[in-house]
Design a protein around this motif. Structure first.
Motif, PDB file in Angstrom:
ATOM      1  N   VAL A   1      34.188  32.148  41.159  1.00  0.00           N
ATOM      2  CA  VAL A   1      33.174  31.356  41.868  1.00  0.00           C
ATOM      3  C   VAL A   1      31.769  31.876  41.554  1.00  0.00           C
ATOM      4  CG1 VAL A   1      32.267  30.757  44.148  1.00  0.00           C
ATOM      5  CG2 VAL A   1      34.733  30.666  43.730  1.00  0.00           C
ATOM      6  N   GLY A   2      31.620  33.216  41.538  1.00  0.00           N
ATOM      7  CA  GLY A   2      30.311  33.814  41.297  1.00  0.00           C
ATOM      8  C   GLY A   2      29.915  33.888  39.839  1.00  0.00           C
ATOM      9  N   GLY A   3      30.805  33.480  38.936  1.00  0.00           N
ATOM     10  CA  GLY A   3      30.496  33.523  37.511  1.00  0.00           C
ATOM     11  C   GLY A   3      30.639  34.906  36.898  1.00  0.00           C
ATOM     12  N   TRP A   4      31.188  35.863  37.654  1.00  0.00           N
ATOM     13  CA  TRP A   4      31.377  37.209  37.129  1.00  0.00           C
ATOM     14  C   TRP A   4      32.556  37.283  36.164  1.00  0.00           C
ATOM     15  CZ3 TRP A   4      30.812  41.024  41.870  1.00  0.00           C
ATOM     16  CH2 TRP A   4      29.547  40.839  42.440  1.00  0.00           C
ATOM     17  N   MET A   5      33.486  36.337  36.299  1.00  0.00           N
ATOM     18  CA  MET A   5      34.677  36.330  35.454  1.00  0.00           C
ATOM     19  C   MET A   5      34.793  34.975  34.782  1.00  0.00           C
ATOM     20  SD  MET A   5      38.530  37.455  36.557  1.00  0.00           S
ATOM     21  CE  MET A   5      39.875  37.507  35.371  1.00  0.00           C
ATOM     22  N   THR A   6      35.009  34.990  33.478  1.00  0.00           N
ATOM     23  CA  THR A   6      35.146  33.765  32.697  1.00  0.00           C
ATOM     24  C   THR A   6      36.443  33.834  31.894  1.00  0.00           C
ATOM     25  OG1 THR A   6      33.980  34.671  30.779  1.00  0.00           O
ATOM     26  CG2 THR A   6      32.622  33.635  32.487  1.00  0.00           C
ATOM     27  N   ALA A   7      36.645  32.853  31.029  1.00  0.00           N
ATOM     28  CA  ALA A   7      37.848  32.834  30.196  1.00  0.00           C
ATOM     29  C   ALA A   7      37.934  34.078  29.311  1.00  0.00           C
ATOM     30  CB  ALA A   7      37.867  31.569  29.336  1.00  0.00           C
ATOM     31  N   ALA A   8      36.782  34.630  28.915  1.00  0.00           N
ATOM     32  CA  ALA A   8      36.783  35.821  28.059  1.00  0.00           C
ATOM     33  C   ALA A   8      37.339  37.028  28.808  1.00  0.00           C
ATOM     34  CB  ALA A   8      35.367  36.117  27.564  1.00  0.00           C
ATOM     35  N   GLU A   9      36.893  37.238  30.047  1.00  0.00           N
ATOM     36  CA  GLU A   9      37.412  38.348  30.853  1.00  0.00           C
ATOM     37  C   GLU A   9      38.894  38.141  31.191  1.00  0.00           C
ATOM     38  OE1 GLU A   9      33.215  38.542  30.838  1.00  0.00           O
ATOM     39  OE2 GLU A   9      34.412  36.887  31.619  1.00  0.00           O
ATOM     40  N   LYS A  10      39.271  36.894  31.430  1.00  0.00           N
ATOM     41  CA  LYS A  10      40.676  36.586  31.699  1.00  0.00           C
ATOM     42  C   LYS A  10      41.545  36.975  30.495  1.00  0.00           C
ATOM     43  CE  LYS A  10      43.719  32.596  32.036  1.00  0.00           C
ATOM     44  NZ  LYS A  10      43.778  31.128  31.943  1.00  0.00           N
ATOM     45  N   LYS A  11      41.090  36.643  29.298  1.00  0.00           N
ATOM     46  CA  LYS A  11      41.840  36.990  28.081  1.00  0.00           C
ATOM     47  C   LYS A  11      41.951  38.497  27.927  1.00  0.00           C
ATOM     48  CE  LYS A  11      41.933  36.123  23.090  1.00  0.00           C
ATOM     49  NZ  LYS A  11      41.234  35.471  21.950  1.00  0.00           N
ATOM     50  N   PHE A  12      40.839  39.210  28.207  1.00  0.00           N
ATOM     51  CA  PHE A  12      40.873  40.679  28.131  1.00  0.00           C
ATOM     52  C   PHE A  12      41.882  41.263  29.113  1.00  0.00           C
ATOM     53  CE2 PHE A  12      39.399  44.371  30.586  1.00  0.00           C
ATOM     54  CZ  PHE A  12      39.643  45.366  29.650  1.00  0.00           C
ATOM     55  N   LEU A  13      41.840  40.778  30.366  1.00  0.00           N
ATOM     56  CA  LEU A  13      42.767  41.287  31.379  1.00  0.00           C
ATOM     57  C   LEU A  13      44.213  41.071  30.958  1.00  0.00           C
ATOM     58  CD1 LEU A  13      41.370  40.380  34.927  1.00  0.00           C
ATOM     59  CD2 LEU A  13      41.570  42.622  33.864  1.00  0.00           C
ATOM     60  N   SER A  14      44.513  39.880  30.458  1.00  0.00           N
ATOM     61  CA  SER A  14      45.876  39.577  30.041  1.00  0.00           C
ATOM     62  C   SER A  14      46.343  40.534  28.950  1.00  0.00           C
ATOM     63  CB  SER A  14      45.953  38.131  29.554  1.00  0.00           C
ATOM     64  OG  SER A  14      47.259  37.843  29.087  1.00  0.00           O
ATOM     65  N   LYS A  15      45.508  40.748  27.950  1.00  0.00           N
ATOM     66  CA  LYS A  15      45.884  41.639  26.849  1.00  0.00           C
ATOM     67  C   LYS A  15      46.020  43.081  27.318  1.00  0.00           C
ATOM     68  CE  LYS A  15      44.137  38.968  22.925  1.00  0.00           C
ATOM     69  NZ  LYS A  15      45.466  38.887  22.280  1.00  0.00           N
ATOM     70  N   TYR A  16      45.099  43.528  28.157  1.00  0.00           N
ATOM     71  CA  TYR A  16      45.155  44.907  28.653  1.00  0.00           C
ATOM     72  C   TYR A  16      46.408  45.139  29.495  1.00  0.00           C
ATOM     73  CZ  TYR A  16      44.308  48.880  31.707  1.00  0.00           C
ATOM     74  OH  TYR A  16      44.464  50.039  32.416  1.00  0.00           O
ATOM     75  N   ILE A  17      46.678  44.201  30.421  1.00  0.00           N
ATOM     76  CA  ILE A  17      47.825  44.382  31.315  1.00  0.00           C
ATOM     77  C   ILE A  17      49.129  44.404  30.544  1.00  0.00           C
ATOM     78  CG2 ILE A  17      49.130  43.312  33.196  1.00  0.00           C
ATOM     79  CD1 ILE A  17      46.389  42.189  34.194  1.00  0.00           C
ATOM     80  N   VAL A  18      49.328  43.409  29.672  1.00  0.00           N
ATOM     81  CA  VAL A  18      50.614  43.270  28.976  1.00  0.00           C
ATOM     82  C   VAL A  18      50.798  44.350  27.918  1.00  0.00           C
ATOM     83  CG1 VAL A  18      51.977  41.775  27.460  1.00  0.00           C
ATOM     84  CG2 VAL A  18      50.783  40.805  29.430  1.00  0.00           C
TER      85      VAL A  18
END
Length: 314
Positions: free
Chosen positions: A26-43
């Protein structure tokens, strides 16, 4: 009743963690780029560390013989889930672009992004070995049957690869490789050096909060105002969150499972739609909106069904 209130408390914590991801979107702090990073880091980093720490700290050489039976029970339960889902999808006469998506959503659960934080909240770190044993059997279906179902529902052709491609994809995944490493060390009665174990422990502690932040952002991406019960989705939710744990419990009891392993497997089977379904639907040209809506509805509904399930499990 203690288990019910414990599950309510755990679900409240999980919802608060998910809200962080939602409001970051909502605040624009997280976008598709951060989502992709999180997915790769977690997995690729956090979950493998979690696997190694969980397996080496909670299993020993003597328990490995029982592990194969547990994996078999998990495989059979997912297979029965998929067959039942295919039958129901045919009875509902869903259009081609939704048929395979429905079966994948109803038949397979989110064992990592939701499974790890839910089970560790409910059962503690001792649940990690059993989470990963369920994951092994589950992901074999996701990488084979799941891909095939969504590909057939889509308009884009796959690169193929056959059995060799499946095995390459399966055994190139860091979580699977980390499980194999941990099993090998357990069978040889060896341990990793203490600094390595401490490093893995620090990294593994990031799995649960980051996975839930990721899921919260997915809910933001779809949009709460866009969530609606498209045709077949109410039935999918019943199959995913109610029928699936019943099937899993039957398979586990058939193989003599009880106690913590049984409870972990049943909860793992009763989790929301696996997040890869939405990604694969977009990649293969299937109904991505249908997949994303089903995934979000299942995430929200699971925070009602999980406490009830814990009450049933005692």
């Amino acid at each position: 009743m203690a288990g019910f209130f414990n599950a309510l408390s755990a679900c409240l914590v999980l919802l608060m963690l998910m809200s962080v991801g939602y409001f970051m979107g909502v605040g624009g702090w997280m976008t598709a780029a951060e989502k992709k990073f999180l997915s790769k880091y977690i997995v690729n980093i956090a979950v493998p560390c979690n696997c190694v720490v969980g397996l080496l700290n909670n299993l020993d050489r003597d328990s490995l013989a029982q592990a194969s039976l547990m994996v078999t029970a998990g495989v059979i339960s997912v297979a029965v889930d998929l067959l039942a889902s295919a039958l129901v999808a045919s009875l509902l006469r869903l259009p081609r672009e939704r048929w395979g998506v429905f079966v994948a959503m109803a038949g397979m659960s989110n064992t990592l992004f939701i499974g790890i934080p839910v089970c560790t909240q409910l059962f503690g770190e001792a649940s990690m070995p059993f989470i990963m044993l369920y994951y092994i059997g589950h992901t074999s279906f996701l990488q084979s049957v799941g891909v095939m179902l969504i590909e057939r529902a889509g308009t884009h052709k796959s690169q193929g690869g056959g059995v060799g491609g499946f095995l390459r994809d399966m055994f190139s995944k860091p979580p699977i490789l980390s499980v194999i490493l941990a099993m090998a060390l357990l069978s040889l009665e060896l341990r990793l050096p203490e600094p390595v174990m401490r490093f893995a422990g620090y990294i593994s502690n990031s799995v649960s909060p980051l996975a839930l932040i990721y899921c919260g952002f997915i809910v933001y991406e779809v949009g709460l105002k866009n969530l609606r019960f498209l045709r077949g989705l109410p039935t999918m939710l019943v199959m995913r969150l109610v029928l699936s744990p019943v099937i899993c419990m039957g398979c586990c009891l058939l193989f003599g499972m009880e106690g913590l392993p049984l409870r972990v497997f049943v909860v793992e089977s009763a989790l929301p739609v696996v997040s890869q379904v939405t990604v694969m639907a977009g990649a293969y040209g299937a109904d991505e909106e249908y997949a994303a809506t089903g995934a979000c509805l299942s995430i929200l509904a699971s925070f009602v069904t999980i406490p009830v399930l814990m009450l049933v499990l005692g």
